[in-house]
Structure formats: structure tokens, C-alpha cells
Motif scaffolding. Structure first.
Motif, PDB file in Angstrom:
ATOM      1  N   LEU A 118     -51.824 -29.763 -66.326  1.00 18.74           N
ATOM      2  CA  LEU A 118     -51.252 -28.428 -66.837  1.00 18.74           C
ATOM      3  C   LEU A 118     -52.593 -27.694 -66.834  1.00 18.74           C
ATOM      4  CD1 LEU A 118     -49.401 -30.098 -69.946  1.00 18.74           C
ATOM      5  CD2 LEU A 118     -48.430 -29.485 -67.510  1.00 18.74           C
ATOM      6  N   TRP A 119     -52.296 -26.424 -66.687  1.00 21.06           N
ATOM      7  CA  TRP A 119     -53.344 -25.237 -66.954  1.00 21.06           C
ATOM      8  C   TRP A 119     -52.874 -23.802 -67.268  1.00 21.06           C
ATOM      9  CZ3 TRP A 119     -51.146 -23.887 -62.266  1.00 21.06           C
ATOM     10  CH2 TRP A 119     -51.554 -22.666 -61.927  1.00 21.06           C
ATOM     11  N   ARG A 120     -53.745 -23.185 -67.885  1.00 15.60           N
ATOM     12  CA  ARG A 120     -53.475 -21.664 -68.235  1.00 15.60           C
ATOM     13  C   ARG A 120     -54.100 -20.696 -67.147  1.00 15.60           C
ATOM     14  NH1 ARG A 120     -54.552 -19.594 -74.480  1.00 15.60           N
ATOM     15  NH2 ARG A 120     -54.157 -17.674 -73.356  1.00 15.60           N
ATOM     16  N   GLU A 121     -53.085 -20.084 -66.222  1.00 17.29           N
ATOM     17  CA  GLU A 121     -53.355 -19.584 -65.130  1.00 17.29           C
ATOM     18  C   GLU A 121     -54.000 -18.275 -65.399  1.00 17.29           C
ATOM     19  OE1 GLU A 121     -49.968 -18.840 -62.596  1.00 17.29           O
ATOM     20  OE2 GLU A 121     -48.507 -18.322 -64.292  1.00 17.29           O
ATOM     21  N   ASP A 122     -53.849 -17.975 -66.972  1.00 20.61           N
ATOM     22  CA  ASP A 122     -54.526 -16.673 -67.395  1.00 20.61           C
ATOM     23  C   ASP A 122     -56.053 -16.773 -67.474  1.00 20.61           C
ATOM     24  OD1 ASP A 122     -53.739 -18.073 -69.632  1.00 20.61           O
ATOM     25  OD2 ASP A 122     -54.235 -16.432 -70.895  1.00 20.61           O
ATOM     26  N   ARG A 123     -56.366 -18.038 -67.515  1.00 17.84           N
ATOM     27  CA  ARG A 123     -57.899 -18.519 -67.924  1.00 17.84           C
ATOM     28  C   ARG A 123     -58.581 -18.840 -66.651  1.00 17.84           C
ATOM     29  NH1 ARG A 123     -58.346 -19.876 -73.696  1.00 17.84           N
ATOM     30  NH2 ARG A 123     -57.652 -17.959 -74.736  1.00 17.84           N
ATOM     31  N   GLY A 124     -57.972 -18.934 -65.625  1.00 21.09           N
ATOM     32  CA  GLY A 124     -58.678 -19.161 -64.434  1.00 21.09           C
ATOM     33  C   GLY A 124     -57.877 -19.876 -63.447  1.00 21.09           C
ATOM     34  N   PRO A 125     -58.491 -20.002 -62.275  1.00 24.40           N
ATOM     35  CA  PRO A 125     -57.621 -20.552 -60.984  1.00 24.40           C
ATOM     36  C   PRO A 125     -57.233 -21.891 -61.146  1.00 24.40           C
ATOM     37  CG  PRO A 125     -60.003 -20.785 -60.471  1.00 24.40           C
ATOM     38  CD  PRO A 125     -59.995 -19.953 -61.843  1.00 24.40           C
ATOM     39  N   LYS A 126     -56.086 -22.291 -60.483  1.00 23.30           N
ATOM     40  CA  LYS A 126     -55.433 -23.495 -60.388  1.00 23.30           C
ATOM     41  C   LYS A 126     -56.255 -24.309 -59.995  1.00 23.30           C
ATOM     42  CE  LYS A 126     -51.330 -25.679 -58.153  1.00 23.30           C
ATOM     43  NZ  LYS A 126     -50.494 -25.474 -57.027  1.00 23.30           N
ATOM     44  N   PRO A 127     -56.317 -25.525 -60.790  1.00 21.56           N
ATOM     45  CA  PRO A 127     -57.395 -26.559 -60.382  1.00 21.56           C
ATOM     46  C   PRO A 127     -57.244 -27.273 -58.942  1.00 21.56           C
ATOM     47  CG  PRO A 127     -56.547 -27.135 -62.711  1.00 21.56           C
ATOM     48  CD  PRO A 127     -55.742 -25.928 -62.050  1.00 21.56           C
ATOM     49  N   ALA A 151     -50.815 -28.959 -60.183  1.00 18.61           N
ATOM     50  CA  ALA A 151     -50.748 -28.202 -61.340  1.00 18.61           C
ATOM     51  C   ALA A 151     -49.703 -27.508 -61.823  1.00 18.61           C
ATOM     52  CB  ALA A 151     -52.040 -27.578 -61.518  1.00 18.61           C
ATOM     53  N   THR A 152     -49.337 -27.664 -62.981  1.00 17.19           N
ATOM     54  CA  THR A 152     -48.389 -26.753 -63.547  1.00 17.19           C
ATOM     55  C   THR A 152     -48.816 -25.919 -64.485  1.00 17.19           C
ATOM     56  OG1 THR A 152     -46.570 -28.651 -63.310  1.00 17.19           O
ATOM     57  CG2 THR A 152     -45.993 -26.844 -64.726  1.00 17.19           C
ATOM     58  N   PRO A 153     -48.465 -24.573 -64.389  1.00 18.40           N
ATOM     59  CA  PRO A 153     -48.939 -23.516 -65.518  1.00 18.40           C
ATOM     60  C   PRO A 153     -48.166 -23.724 -66.793  1.00 18.40           C
ATOM     61  CG  PRO A 153     -47.680 -22.372 -63.831  1.00 18.40           C
ATOM     62  CD  PRO A 153     -47.805 -24.042 -63.512  1.00 18.40           C
ATOM     63  N   ILE A 154     -49.012 -23.598 -68.103  1.00 22.09           N
ATOM     64  CA  ILE A 154     -48.328 -23.733 -69.284  1.00 22.09           C
ATOM     65  C   ILE A 154     -48.114 -22.270 -69.526  1.00 22.09           C
ATOM     66  CG2 ILE A 154     -49.362 -26.176 -69.877  1.00 22.09           C
ATOM     67  CD1 ILE A 154     -51.289 -24.419 -71.647  1.00 22.09           C
ATOM     68  N   GLN A 155     -47.203 -22.219 -70.706  1.00 22.94           N
ATOM     69  CA  GLN A 155     -46.516 -20.829 -71.190  1.00 22.94           C
ATOM     70  C   GLN A 155     -46.948 -20.907 -72.804  1.00 22.94           C
ATOM     71  OE1 GLN A 155     -45.645 -18.502 -69.260  1.00 22.94           O
ATOM     72  NE2 GLN A 155     -45.890 -20.099 -67.631  1.00 22.94           N
ATOM     73  N   TYR A 160     -57.658 -26.366 -73.845  1.00 20.69           N
ATOM     74  CA  TYR A 160     -56.591 -26.680 -73.098  1.00 20.69           C
ATOM     75  C   TYR A 160     -56.363 -25.651 -71.887  1.00 20.69           C
ATOM     76  CZ  TYR A 160     -54.734 -30.364 -76.564  1.00 20.69           C
ATOM     77  OH  TYR A 160     -54.716 -31.383 -77.350  1.00 20.69           O
ATOM     78  N   ASN A 161     -57.384 -25.150 -71.587  1.00 18.32           N
ATOM     79  CA  ASN A 161     -57.477 -24.318 -70.348  1.00 18.32           C
ATOM     80  C   ASN A 161     -56.800 -25.154 -69.316  1.00 18.32           C
ATOM     81  OD1 ASN A 161     -58.287 -22.162 -71.688  1.00 18.32           O
ATOM     82  ND2 ASN A 161     -60.236 -22.103 -70.953  1.00 18.32           N
ATOM     83  N   ILE A 162     -57.535 -26.439 -69.122  1.00 17.86           N
ATOM     84  CA  ILE A 162     -56.920 -27.453 -68.301  1.00 17.86           C
ATOM     85  C   ILE A 162     -56.636 -28.697 -69.238  1.00 17.86           C
ATOM     86  CG2 ILE A 162     -57.357 -28.783 -66.133  1.00 17.86           C
ATOM     87  CD1 ILE A 162     -59.438 -26.879 -65.417  1.00 17.86           C
ATOM     88  N   ILE A 163     -55.386 -29.327 -68.796  1.00 22.03           N
ATOM     89  CA  ILE A 163     -54.959 -30.636 -69.440  1.00 22.03           C
ATOM     90  C   ILE A 163     -54.652 -31.580 -68.495  1.00 22.03           C
ATOM     91  CG2 ILE A 163     -53.310 -31.738 -70.966  1.00 22.03           C
ATOM     92  CD1 ILE A 163     -52.897 -28.771 -71.970  1.00 22.03           C
ATOM     93  N   VAL A 164     -55.047 -32.688 -68.489  1.00 20.99           N
ATOM     94  CA  VAL A 164     -54.769 -33.874 -67.652  1.00 20.99           C
ATOM     95  C   VAL A 164     -53.973 -34.672 -68.572  1.00 20.99           C
ATOM     96  CG1 VAL A 164     -55.698 -35.696 -66.022  1.00 20.99           C
ATOM     97  CG2 VAL A 164     -56.796 -33.495 -66.005  1.00 20.99           C
ATOM     98  N   SER A 175     -49.991 -40.233 -79.351  1.00 16.51           N
ATOM     99  CA  SER A 175     -49.362 -39.252 -78.535  1.00 16.51           C
ATOM    100  C   SER A 175     -50.501 -38.440 -78.098  1.00 16.51           C
ATOM    101  CB  SER A 175     -48.350 -38.407 -79.235  1.00 16.51           C
ATOM    102  OG  SER A 175     -48.895 -37.781 -80.445  1.00 16.51           O
ATOM    103  N   ALA A 176     -50.078 -37.490 -77.031  1.00 12.76           N
ATOM    104  CA  ALA A 176     -50.984 -36.448 -76.403  1.00 12.76           C
ATOM    105  C   ALA A 176     -52.408 -37.033 -76.285  1.00 12.76           C
ATOM    106  CB  ALA A 176     -50.879 -35.330 -77.182  1.00 12.76           C
ATOM    107  N   ILE A 177     -52.417 -37.906 -75.545  1.00  6.89           N
ATOM    108  CA  ILE A 177     -53.781 -38.475 -75.028  1.00  6.89           C
ATOM    109  C   ILE A 177     -54.115 -37.916 -73.628  1.00  6.89           C
ATOM    110  CG2 ILE A 177     -55.424 -40.539 -74.549  1.00  6.89           C
ATOM    111  CD1 ILE A 177     -54.667 -40.180 -77.379  1.00  6.89           C
ATOM    112  N   PHE A 178     -55.082 -36.965 -73.741  1.00  4.03           N
ATOM    113  CA  PHE A 178     -54.977 -35.984 -72.401  1.00  4.03           C
ATOM    114  C   PHE A 178     -56.691 -36.163 -72.282  1.00  4.03           C
ATOM    115  CE2 PHE A 178     -52.121 -32.863 -74.809  1.00  4.03           C
ATOM    116  CZ  PHE A 178     -50.803 -33.283 -74.210  1.00  4.03           C
ATOM    117  N   MET A 179     -56.943 -35.638 -71.099  1.00  3.44           N
ATOM    118  CA  MET A 179     -58.428 -35.097 -70.514  1.00  3.44           C
ATOM    119  C   MET A 179     -58.493 -33.655 -70.607  1.00  3.44           C
ATOM    120  SD  MET A 179     -60.836 -36.556 -67.387  1.00  3.44           S
ATOM    121  CE  MET A 179     -59.622 -36.588 -66.374  1.00  3.44           C
ATOM    122  N   HIS A 180     -59.080 -33.290 -71.341  1.00  2.00           N
ATOM    123  CA  HIS A 180     -59.483 -31.684 -71.400  1.00  2.00           C
ATOM    124  C   HIS A 180     -60.791 -30.942 -71.361  1.00  2.00           C
ATOM    125  CE1 HIS A 180     -59.922 -31.620 -75.745  1.00  2.00           C
ATOM    126  NE2 HIS A 180     -59.042 -32.554 -75.839  1.00  2.00           N
TER     127      HIS A 180
END
Length: 168
Positions: A52-61, A67-71, A107-111, A126-131
Motif C-alpha cells: 500500500l502507498w500514499r500516492e500524494d507522497r511519492g511515486p508508486k513503488p 501497489a494499491t494507493p491508500i485513501q 506509512y508512505n509505503i506499507i508492506v 495485528s498490523a505487522i507491516f514493513m514500513h
């Protein structure tokens, strides 16, 4: 399968690459002993599920994963007694759920890692991410965090079947 190994010593290694990381403020503990809210990273190997990623904070990984943009309304349920525990949800949500749209950049990028998701067991974490890591690499709530540029480089190597390991 490639394994990206995060150790309690604060380093993540894969192939010949070694980068700084941070893990849970509660250290690392066996997955069987992991509990919701303990701040620990679960020892073991966890498959990469999605990005998951914030497309307002940088390019798609760039990655072998889509990669799915978050809202702004996106979240992750951390209420152990909720049917959507350890799953993506939309805010407003009637139970406790972390907001994925954060202003601090973590959370600009969440794996999303496959910890406690097949099946989901209440209260086991819950919510064990790489970020993305904070500038000072302060400990996480149980995730593994890397500098955003290191995370982007790692994702260029990641492909379906790869995993993240928490090790001692």
C-alpha cells in the motif's frame, strides 16, 4: 523465495545488502507468545501479502507486487473481538482501527506481512507491516521499519513468494 531478514540488532539483510532498520519496542518474541498491543515483533518468517502507498507522497513503488494507493479513510482493525480483526477497514469504523493515512510519513509505503492472517486468531497481533522508519529509527509497535529509500530499493527486489523474517 527470497527472505528479507530483520534482526533485533537493528539491521535488515537480503543477498549482499544490509540496511538499518527498527523493530518493535517490545523486542521480538515467538509468534505463539505475541499479543495485541505488546509492541513486540513476531519471530518467524512472514510472507509479503501486498503493498500500500500514499500516492500524494511519492511515486508508486517499483516491485513484483502490485501497489494499491491508500485513501484518507483507510484503516486496519486492531480490535481483537471484531470480525474484521487484523484486516483492512474503512473509517469511520465502529471498532478500534488504526488510521493508515498518517501525517508523520511512516506509512508512505506499507508492506503488509502475512502474520496472523491465515487464519486470523483474536488477540495474537495485528498490523505487522514493513514500513518507513522515523528519522531516528525509533522502535515500532511490532513492525519492521526502514528508511524510505531503502524500502523502495528492497521492493525492487521483492516478488511473489518472498517473505520478511524477524530474527534474533
Amino acid at each position: 523465495m527470497q527472505v528479507f531478514a530483520a534482526s533485533i540488532s537493528g539491521w535488515l539483510t537480503y543477498g549482499q545488502t544490509k540496511v538499518r532498520c527498527s523493530i518493535g519496542k517490545g523486542g521480538a518474541k515467538s509468534a505463539a507468545d505475541k499479543r495485541e498491543g505488546d509492541g513486540a515483533s513476531p519471530l518467524g518468517v512472514w510472507p509479503i501479502r501486498s503493498i500500500l502507498w500514499r500516492e500524494d507522497r511519492g511515486p508508486k513503488p517499483v516491485s513484483g507486487f502490485e501497489a494499491t494507493p491508500i485513501q484518507p479513510q483507510d484503516g486496519w482493525c486492531d480490535a481483537s473481538d471484531d470480525p474484521s480483526y487484523n484486516q483492512f477497514v474503512t473509517h469511520p469504523y465502529p471498532a478500534s482501527a488504526e488510521h493508515l493515512w498518517r501525517e508523520d510519513g511512516l506509512y508512505n509505503i506499507i508492506v503488509v506481512l502475512g502474520h496472523n492472517d491465515d487464519p486470523v486468531v483474536p488477540a495474537m497481533g495485528s498490523a505487522i507491516f514493513m514500513h518507513c522508519a522515523s528519522e531516528d529509527y525509533r522502535p515500532t509497535e511490532g513492525c519492521v521499519a526502514l528508511a524510505e529509500e531503502d524500502l523502495r530499493e528492497l521492493l525492487k527486489q521483492a516478488k511473489p513468494g518472498d517473505a520478511v523474517a524477524f530474527t534474533v
